[in-house]
Every structure is written in structure tokens, then in C-alpha cells.
Design a protein around this motif. Structure first.
Motif, PDB file in Angstrom:
ATOM      1  N   ALA A 173     -32.946  28.463 -27.967  1.00 33.11           N
ATOM      2  CA  ALA A 173     -31.987  28.421 -26.866  1.00 33.11           C
ATOM      3  C   ALA A 173     -32.540  27.620 -25.703  1.00 33.11           C
ATOM      4  O   ALA A 173     -31.819  26.877 -25.043  1.00 33.11           O
ATOM      5  N   VAL A 174     -33.836  27.719 -25.424  1.00 35.14           N
ATOM      6  CA  VAL A 174     -34.449  26.946 -24.344  1.00 35.14           C
ATOM      7  C   VAL A 174     -34.413  25.467 -24.685  1.00 35.14           C
ATOM      8  O   VAL A 174     -34.131  24.632 -23.842  1.00 35.14           O
ATOM      9  N   LYS A 175     -34.684  25.125 -25.939  1.00 34.97           N
ATOM     10  CA  LYS A 175     -34.608  23.726 -26.348  1.00 34.97           C
ATOM     11  C   LYS A 175     -33.197  23.184 -26.158  1.00 34.97           C
ATOM     12  O   LYS A 175     -33.010  22.070 -25.700  1.00 34.97           O
ATOM     13  N   TYR A 220     -25.315  15.624 -12.087  1.00 36.14           N
ATOM     14  CA  TYR A 220     -26.781  15.700 -12.062  1.00 36.14           C
ATOM     15  C   TYR A 220     -27.249  17.055 -11.544  1.00 36.14           C
ATOM     16  O   TYR A 220     -28.194  17.631 -12.076  1.00 36.14           O
ATOM     17  N   MET A 221     -26.611  17.561 -10.505  1.00 36.43           N
ATOM     18  CA  MET A 221     -27.006  18.851  -9.937  1.00 36.43           C
ATOM     19  C   MET A 221     -26.775  19.992 -10.935  1.00 36.43           C
ATOM     20  O   MET A 221     -27.595  20.907 -11.037  1.00 36.43           O
ATOM     21  N   ILE A 222     -25.671  19.956 -11.666  1.00 38.36           N
ATOM     22  CA  ILE A 222     -25.407  20.982 -12.670  1.00 38.36           C
ATOM     23  C   ILE A 222     -26.448  20.912 -13.785  1.00 38.36           C
ATOM     24  O   ILE A 222     -26.951  21.935 -14.255  1.00 38.36           O
ATOM     25  N   GLY A 223     -26.801  19.694 -14.211  1.00 37.21           N
ATOM     26  CA  GLY A 223     -27.845  19.543 -15.227  1.00 37.21           C
ATOM     27  C   GLY A 223     -29.184  20.063 -14.756  1.00 37.21           C
ATOM     28  O   GLY A 223     -29.922  20.712 -15.510  1.00 37.21           O
ATOM     29  N   ALA A 224     -29.521  19.800 -13.496  1.00 33.11           N
ATOM     30  CA  ALA A 224     -30.780  20.302 -12.936  1.00 33.11           C
ATOM     31  C   ALA A 224     -30.765  21.828 -12.860  1.00 33.11           C
ATOM     32  O   ALA A 224     -31.777  22.483 -13.132  1.00 33.11           O
ATOM     33  N   ALA A 225     -29.631  22.397 -12.501  1.00 29.86           N
ATOM     34  CA  ALA A 225     -29.520  23.855 -12.441  1.00 29.86           C
ATOM     35  C   ALA A 225     -29.670  24.470 -13.833  1.00 29.86           C
ATOM     36  O   ALA A 225     -30.322  25.516 -13.988  1.00 29.86           O
ATOM     37  N   ILE A 226     -29.102  23.851 -14.835  1.00 25.71           N
ATOM     38  CA  ILE A 226     -29.235  24.350 -16.209  1.00 25.71           C
ATOM     39  C   ILE A 226     -30.696  24.307 -16.637  1.00 25.71           C
ATOM     40  O   ILE A 226     -31.223  25.258 -17.217  1.00 25.71           O
ATOM     41  N   HIS A 246     -32.924  27.677 -17.545  1.00 26.55           N
ATOM     42  CA  HIS A 246     -33.553  27.889 -18.843  1.00 26.55           C
ATOM     43  C   HIS A 246     -35.073  27.942 -18.732  1.00 26.55           C
ATOM     44  O   HIS A 246     -35.721  28.660 -19.486  1.00 26.55           O
ATOM     45  N   THR A 247     -35.653  27.206 -17.788  1.00 23.13           N
ATOM     46  CA  THR A 247     -37.097  27.279 -17.578  1.00 23.13           C
ATOM     47  C   THR A 247     -37.485  28.655 -17.045  1.00 23.13           C
ATOM     48  O   THR A 247     -38.445  29.255 -17.502  1.00 23.13           O
ATOM     49  N   GLY A 248     -36.715  29.161 -16.092  1.00 24.80           N
ATOM     50  CA  GLY A 248     -36.979  30.499 -15.566  1.00 24.80           C
ATOM     51  C   GLY A 248     -36.778  31.575 -16.608  1.00 24.80           C
ATOM     52  O   GLY A 248     -37.505  32.569 -16.664  1.00 24.80           O
ATOM     53  N   LYS A 249     -35.794  31.387 -17.459  1.00 26.05           N
ATOM     54  CA  LYS A 249     -35.526  32.357 -18.518  1.00 26.05           C
ATOM     55  C   LYS A 249     -36.672  32.374 -19.526  1.00 26.05           C
ATOM     56  O   LYS A 249     -37.039  33.425 -20.034  1.00 26.05           O
ATOM     57  N   ALA A 250     -37.243  31.210 -19.806  1.00 30.27           N
ATOM     58  CA  ALA A 250     -38.356  31.135 -20.762  1.00 30.27           C
ATOM     59  C   ALA A 250     -39.609  31.777 -20.180  1.00 30.27           C
ATOM     60  O   ALA A 250     -40.392  32.390 -20.904  1.00 30.27           O
TER      61      ALA A 250
END
Length: 83
Positions: A12-14, A66-72, A76-80
């Protein structure tokens, strides 16, 4: 059982990073389209110039994408890191 759960969560992170990368590319494409459209239509600088307004819309939209992509990516980094 735990090994399967970890493998699914890493997948899911990938996918989140892949989505963020795709959105970054789409944002750059929208930015280029907006710049080209604005440069071709800048001669008549008014709000009645549809081409210029569409170009400005692409410029603003590219920043939003771009902002939405950065938020995603951050989500996912925080979730990992939590796991």
C-alpha cells in the motif's frame, strides 16, 4: 499471519508513492500546457480571452495537483513510520 499483513501494508505504501509520482508528472504536464497556452494568448490580456483564462486555470490546477500528490506522499510516509 503477521508476515502477510506487513507485506500488504508495504504494498500500500508503494502504491501511495507511485500515485504521488504520477500526480507530480501530471502536475508538470498541466503546468507546461498552462504556460504554452498563456504565452500564445497573452496578446489580448482581458477576462474575455478564453484561451488565456484556460491557461491560467491550468497553472492554478497544476499547483493544486502537485499539492495533493505531496499530501498523499506525506500521508503514506507517516503511515509507514507508525507501523
Amino acid at each position: 499471519m503477521t508476515t502477510k499483513t506487513i507485506a500488504i501494508q508495504q504494498e500500500a505504501v508503494k502504491d501511495g508513492n507511485r500515485l504521488a509520482s504520477v500526480m507530480t508528472v501530471v502536475a508538470w504536464i498541466a503546468l507546461c500546457i498552462g504556460l504554452v497556452t498563456c504565452l500564445f494568448e497573452v496578446s489580448d490580456f482581458s477576462d474575455r480571452n478564453l484561451g488565456l483564462m484556460v491557461g491560467i486555470g491550468f497553472l492554478v490546477g497544476s499547483v493544486q495537483i502537485y499539492m495533493i500528490g505531496a499530501a498523499i506522499r506525506l500521508f503514506h510516509t507517516g503511515k509507514a513510520k507508525q507501523q
